[in-house]
Design a protein around this motif. Sequence first.
Motif, mmCIF file in Angstrom:
data_model
loop_
_atom_site.group_PDB
_atom_site.id
_atom_site.type_symbol
_atom_site.label_atom_id
_atom_site.label_comp_id
_atom_site.label_asym_id
_atom_site.label_seq_id
_atom_site.Cartn_x
_atom_site.Cartn_y
_atom_site.Cartn_z
ATOM 1 N N UNK A 1 0.836 -1.213 0.000
ATOM 2 C CA UNK A 1 0.000 0.000 0.000
ATOM 3 C C UNK A 1 0.865 1.254 0.000
ATOM 4 N N UNK A 2 1.923 1.243 0.804
ATOM 5 C CA UNK A 2 2.835 2.384 0.846
ATOM 6 C C UNK A 2 3.512 2.588 -0.510
ATOM 7 N N UNK B 1 -5.905 -6.989 -1.032
ATOM 8 C CA UNK B 1 -7.103 -6.434 -0.395
ATOM 9 C C UNK B 1 -8.237 -7.453 -0.417
ATOM 10 N N UNK B 2 -8.399 -8.145 -1.525
ATOM 11 C CA UNK B 2 -9.448 -9.167 -1.636
ATOM 12 C C UNK B 2 -9.170 -10.313 -0.664
ATOM 13 N N UNK B 3 -7.937 -10.796 -0.655
ATOM 14 C CA UNK B 3 -7.586 -11.917 0.227
ATOM 15 C C UNK B 3 -7.759 -11.557 1.704
ATOM 16 N N UNK B 4 -7.235 -10.411 2.088
ATOM 17 C CA UNK B 4 -7.316 -9.997 3.497
ATOM 18 C C UNK B 4 -8.751 -9.645 3.881
ATOM 19 N N UNK C 1 -15.931 -1.080 4.534
ATOM 20 C CA UNK C 1 -14.484 -1.104 4.746
ATOM 21 C C UNK C 1 -13.780 -1.603 3.492
ATOM 22 N N UNK C 2 -14.292 -2.683 2.932
ATOM 23 C CA UNK C 2 -13.697 -3.241 1.719
ATOM 24 C C UNK C 2 -13.747 -2.233 0.575
ATOM 25 N N UNK D 1 -10.514 -0.594 -1.453
ATOM 26 C CA UNK D 1 -10.386 -0.694 -2.914
ATOM 27 C C UNK D 1 -10.390 0.703 -3.536
ATOM 28 N N UNK D 2 -11.281 1.565 -3.107
ATOM 29 C CA UNK D 2 -11.358 2.927 -3.637
ATOM 30 C C UNK D 2 -10.067 3.704 -3.381
#
Length: 97
Positions: A12-13, A57-60, A70-71, A75-76
């Motif tokens: 993410x960073x 993101x999908x896996x977590x 939250x999801x 993603x956004x």
Amino acid sequence: MKSLISVFRIIALLEGISYILLLFIAVPIKYLAHDPQYVKLLGMPHGLLFVGYIVLAILIGKELNWKTKTFALVILASIIPFATFYVDQKILKQQTL
């Protein structure tokens, strides 16, 4: 799971940094100086980081049973400049504690 979240925080960073560099440095140079080399240089790494961000993101999200809100926020955040930093501080950091 904590290690996967740690990897996601790093991705993410890096995705956020690459997006900012691409949008605010490479693209203006491409159009103002007519030099597309920086977009070519930063485009592929950013694309790979973006895909990695979405997949993680999908896996977590499935593993931690994130709410839809939250999801969607996570993603956004991948398409809004600086938003991945917000997600890291407000959502991901809490998951690793």
